[in-house]
Design a protein around this motif. Structure first.
Motif, PDB file in Angstrom:
ATOM      1  N   ARG A   1       0.826  -1.218   0.000  1.00  0.00           N
ATOM      2  CA  ARG A   1       0.000   0.000   0.000  1.00  0.00           C
ATOM      3  C   ARG A   1       0.851   1.254   0.000  1.00  0.00           C
ATOM      4  O   ARG A   1       0.342   2.344   0.250  1.00  0.00           O
ATOM      5  CB  ARG A   1      -0.937  -0.025   1.208  1.00  0.00           C
ATOM      6  CG  ARG A   1      -1.880  -1.221   1.189  1.00  0.00           C
ATOM      7  CD  ARG A   1      -2.831  -1.199   2.353  1.00  0.00           C
ATOM      8  NE  ARG A   1      -2.134  -1.322   3.630  1.00  0.00           N
ATOM      9  CZ  ARG A   1      -2.669  -0.982   4.797  1.00  0.00           C
ATOM     10  NH1 ARG A   1      -3.886  -0.463   4.830  1.00  0.00           N
ATOM     11  NH2 ARG A   1      -2.006  -1.143   5.909  1.00  0.00           N
ATOM     12  N   GLU A   2       2.136   1.098  -0.270  1.00  0.00           N
ATOM     13  CA  GLU A   2       3.060   2.229  -0.313  1.00  0.00           C
ATOM     14  C   GLU A   2       3.819   2.224  -1.630  1.00  0.00           C
ATOM     15  O   GLU A   2       3.792   1.239  -2.380  1.00  0.00           O
ATOM     16  CB  GLU A   2       4.070   2.141   0.832  1.00  0.00           C
ATOM     17  CG  GLU A   2       3.472   2.141   2.215  1.00  0.00           C
ATOM     18  CD  GLU A   2       4.524   1.943   3.286  1.00  0.00           C
ATOM     19  OE1 GLU A   2       4.343   2.461   4.403  1.00  0.00           O
ATOM     20  OE2 GLU A   2       5.540   1.273   3.004  1.00  0.00           O
ATOM     21  N   GLY A   3       4.523   3.318  -1.878  1.00  0.00           N
ATOM     22  CA  GLY A   3       5.420   3.374  -3.008  1.00  0.00           C
ATOM     23  C   GLY A   3       6.821   2.921  -2.612  1.00  0.00           C
ATOM     24  O   GLY A   3       7.053   2.437  -1.502  1.00  0.00           O
ATOM     25  N   ASP A   4       7.762   3.093  -3.523  1.00  0.00           N
ATOM     26  CA  ASP A   4       9.148   2.705  -3.268  1.00  0.00           C
ATOM     27  C   ASP A   4      10.056   3.914  -3.067  1.00  0.00           C
ATOM     28  O   ASP A   4      11.278   3.789  -3.128  1.00  0.00           O
ATOM     29  CB  ASP A   4       9.680   1.851  -4.423  1.00  0.00           C
ATOM     30  CG  ASP A   4       9.205   0.410  -4.321  1.00  0.00           C
ATOM     31  OD1 ASP A   4       8.987  -0.052  -3.191  1.00  0.00           O
ATOM     32  OD2 ASP A   4       9.038  -0.240  -5.371  1.00  0.00           O
ATOM     33  N   THR A   5       9.471   5.059  -2.837  1.00  0.00           N
ATOM     34  CA  THR A   5      10.289   6.237  -2.566  1.00  0.00           C
ATOM     35  C   THR A   5      10.892   6.127  -1.167  1.00  0.00           C
ATOM     36  O   THR A   5      10.486   5.285  -0.363  1.00  0.00           O
ATOM     37  CB  THR A   5       9.434   7.513  -2.658  1.00  0.00           C
ATOM     38  OG1 THR A   5       8.328   7.412  -1.749  1.00  0.00           O
ATOM     39  CG2 THR A   5       8.894   7.701  -4.065  1.00  0.00           C
ATOM     40  N   ALA A   6      11.858   6.971  -0.877  1.00  0.00           N
ATOM     41  CA  ALA A   6      12.494   6.953   0.441  1.00  0.00           C
ATOM     42  C   ALA A   6      11.459   7.294   1.509  1.00  0.00           C
ATOM     43  O   ALA A   6      10.635   8.189   1.317  1.00  0.00           O
ATOM     44  CB  ALA A   6      13.646   7.957   0.479  1.00  0.00           C
ATOM     45  N   PRO A   7      11.463   6.580   2.638  1.00  0.00           N
ATOM     46  CA  PRO A   7      10.477   6.856   3.688  1.00  0.00           C
ATOM     47  C   PRO A   7      10.645   8.252   4.276  1.00  0.00           C
ATOM     48  O   PRO A   7      11.766   8.709   4.513  1.00  0.00           O
ATOM     49  CB  PRO A   7      10.766   5.769   4.736  1.00  0.00           C
ATOM     50  CG  PRO A   7      12.174   5.347   4.486  1.00  0.00           C
ATOM     51  CD  PRO A   7      12.392   5.500   3.018  1.00  0.00           C
ATOM     52  N   ARG A   8       9.518   8.912   4.501  1.00  0.00           N
ATOM     53  CA  ARG A   8       9.527  10.240   5.099  1.00  0.00           C
ATOM     54  C   ARG A   8       8.890  10.156   6.474  1.00  0.00           C
ATOM     55  O   ARG A   8       7.735   9.744   6.606  1.00  0.00           O
ATOM     56  CB  ARG A   8       8.745  11.226   4.226  1.00  0.00           C
ATOM     57  CG  ARG A   8       8.784  12.666   4.728  1.00  0.00           C
ATOM     58  CD  ARG A   8       8.080  13.589   3.755  1.00  0.00           C
ATOM     59  NE  ARG A   8       6.645  13.378   3.744  1.00  0.00           N
ATOM     60  CZ  ARG A   8       5.784  13.975   4.577  1.00  0.00           C
ATOM     61  NH1 ARG A   8       6.248  14.813   5.511  1.00  0.00           N
ATOM     62  NH2 ARG A   8       4.501  13.745   4.496  1.00  0.00           N
ATOM     63  N   PRO A   9       9.630  10.497   7.541  1.00  0.00           N
ATOM     64  CA  PRO A   9       9.072  10.386   8.898  1.00  0.00           C
ATOM     65  C   PRO A   9       7.924  11.367   9.104  1.00  0.00           C
ATOM     66  O   PRO A   9       7.964  12.506   8.636  1.00  0.00           O
ATOM     67  CB  PRO A   9      10.267  10.703   9.800  1.00  0.00           C
ATOM     68  CG  PRO A   9      11.204  11.501   8.947  1.00  0.00           C
ATOM     69  CD  PRO A   9      11.024  10.984   7.559  1.00  0.00           C
ATOM     70  N   LEU A  10       6.921  10.922   9.836  1.00  0.00           N
ATOM     71  CA  LEU A  10       5.765  11.760  10.149  1.00  0.00           C
ATOM     72  C   LEU A  10       5.821  12.328  11.558  1.00  0.00           C
ATOM     73  O   LEU A  10       5.007  13.182  11.913  1.00  0.00           O
ATOM     74  CB  LEU A  10       4.472  10.950   9.983  1.00  0.00           C
ATOM     75  CG  LEU A  10       4.172  10.413   8.571  1.00  0.00           C
ATOM     76  CD1 LEU A  10       2.917   9.561   8.592  1.00  0.00           C
ATOM     77  CD2 LEU A  10       4.046  11.551   7.571  1.00  0.00           C
ATOM     78  N   VAL A  11       6.770  11.819  12.350  1.00  0.00           N
ATOM     79  CA  VAL A  11       6.925  12.284  13.731  1.00  0.00           C
ATOM     80  C   VAL A  11       8.404  12.519  14.004  1.00  0.00           C
ATOM     81  O   VAL A  11       9.277  12.107  13.230  1.00  0.00           O
ATOM     82  CB  VAL A  11       6.353  11.251  14.735  1.00  0.00           C
ATOM     83  CG1 VAL A  11       4.852  11.096  14.557  1.00  0.00           C
ATOM     84  CG2 VAL A  11       7.061   9.912  14.586  1.00  0.00           C
ATOM     85  N   GLY A  12       8.687  13.155  15.130  1.00  0.00           N
ATOM     86  CA  GLY A  12      10.058  13.450  15.488  1.00  0.00           C
ATOM     87  C   GLY A  12      10.818  12.225  15.983  1.00  0.00           C
ATOM     88  O   GLY A  12      10.254  11.158  16.231  1.00  0.00           O
ATOM     89  N   LYS A  13      12.119  12.406  16.145  1.00  0.00           N
ATOM     90  CA  LYS A  13      12.981  11.298  16.529  1.00  0.00           C
ATOM     91  C   LYS A  13      12.656  10.771  17.925  1.00  0.00           C
ATOM     92  O   LYS A  13      12.713   9.559  18.176  1.00  0.00           O
ATOM     93  CB  LYS A  13      14.451  11.750  16.466  1.00  0.00           C
ATOM     94  CG  LYS A  13      15.437  10.609  16.595  1.00  0.00           C
ATOM     95  CD  LYS A  13      16.852  11.080  16.323  1.00  0.00           C
ATOM     96  CE  LYS A  13      17.829   9.917  16.398  1.00  0.00           C
ATOM     97  NZ  LYS A  13      19.235  10.344  16.120  1.00  0.00           N
TER      98      LYS A  13
END
Length: 356
Positions: A188-200
């Motif tokens: 259900r996702e693409g193959d682009t680099a993952p982008r975080p939605l929350v902080g570290k």
């Protein structure tokens, strides 16, 4: 009237009565040499088909856990006393083996259904256009876990339900559930680099929760290995630990996971996180509450078989929910072709990517 060169007709496939072209010898050879590539060159599944195919191993993994629990809780663990045959003289169960033989052999047969589900996921992933190698690798990883766990299941029988091998058998199934859940999410996702939605800091909190949850699962296998449900009516050795003590340790770990989940929900609300992580955290909290209720009831009612089976089912749901929280912390947008909607891109990607 134009003439037709007879030499050209030799190289053309004559259609059958149904309009389906005949399979040439070259096609047959290609199908034998690389059946996955042969299918992928001729079939492009819809993205929803790939997602459903990836969901099938998750469902079957949970069913295997539940039916495996039924084998144990009915005392049918040695219903088939040997492996890979059911008896020394029969591949299948016999009438003399009665109810226990049917339960144990039936659970063994479900392994083939699980293999079919994993195989279907591999075929669908391999045939998707454009080709996504990561999905296919996740499918093959599941296949090898299933194969190794089948052998481990045979060892469990051959060593007379040794509790350590039984625990390892369950942990391997949890590993399969992990790979299946990851593959389902990746469809259900693409193959682009993952982008975080929350902080570290939030990510670190979730990783702590994942580690404690994994420890919770492992300690749960020790509780089972030390408990009264040995899987057979004979005198099966149990793990040499104090069952009361290990059960309380299991409960403490469960409360830690609940506390971490509750804290995570408040942190996500405070940082105005997207709806995805919040929804997955809420789901996990609800599953944990239900699982905890079952756990306490079974503890104070001397471990009735039905509640123990429900608790095993709940452990699968807890682990899946934990993984979904982890995977909800990032997004991988699908790659799109400029000027084409995503659905058109899926439909036309066959000619753009070609078979691999």
């Amino acid at each position: 009237m134009p003439r037709t060169d007879p030499r050209e007709s030799v190289h053309k496939r004559a259609p059958t009565m149904d309009g389906v072209p005949n399979v040439t010898r070259a096609d047959a050879v290609a199908a034998v040499r690389n059946p996955l590539a042969f299918i992928a060159a001729r079939w492009t599944p819809h993205p929803r088909t790939v997602q459903r195919a990836a969901l099938a191993p998750i469902v079957m993994s949970v069913i295997i856990v539940v039916t495996g629990g039924a084998v144990r809780l009915t005392g049918s663990g040695l219903g088939c006393p040997t492996w890979p045959k059911c008896t020394d003289d029969s591949l299948t169960t016999t009438s003399e083996m009665g109810f226990h033989g049917i339960i144990e052999f039936g659970n063994r047969m479900l392994t083939y259904v699980l293999c079919a589900a994993v195989g279907w996921a591999i075929i669908a992933a391999r045939s998707q256009k454009p080709y996504r190698r990561s999905l296919t690798l996740l499918g093959w990883a599941q296949f090898w876990v299933v194969m190794s766990n089948a052998v481990l299941g045979g060892i469990v029988v051959l060593v007379g339900l040794n509790p350590y091998t039984v625990a390892a058998h369950f942990v391997a199934t949890t590993a399969l559930l992990t790979l299946a859940t990851l593959m389902w999410q990746r469809t259900r996702e693409g193959d682009t680099a993952p982008r975080p939605l929350v902080g570290k800091s939030v990510q670190q909190l979730v990783w702590v929760m994942v580690v404690v949850s994994a420890l919770l699962v492992v300690v749960g296998t020790v509780v089972t290995g030390a408990g009264p449900h040995a899987g057979d009516s004979s005198d099966v050795p149990r793990m040499p630990v104090d069952w009361e003590m290990i059960s309380k340790a299991h409960a403490v770990l469960a409360w830690i996971v609940v506390t971490l989940t509750f804290a995570l929900w408040f942190v996500l609300k405070a940082v105005d996180a997207p709806k995805g992580p919040l929804a997955r955290t809420r789901d996990l909290f609800l599953v944990l509450l239900a699982q905890g209720a079952i756990g306490y009831v079974q503890y104070f009612t001397d471990l009735p078989e039905v509640l123990v089976g429900l608790h095993m089912f709940g452990s699968c749901l807890v682990w899946i929910a934990v993984l979904r929280v982890l995977l909800a912390l990032r997004e991988r947008p699908e790659e799109t072709v400029p000027g084409l909607p995503s659905q058109e891109y899926d439909a036309t990607s066959v000619s753009m990517a070609g078979p691999r």
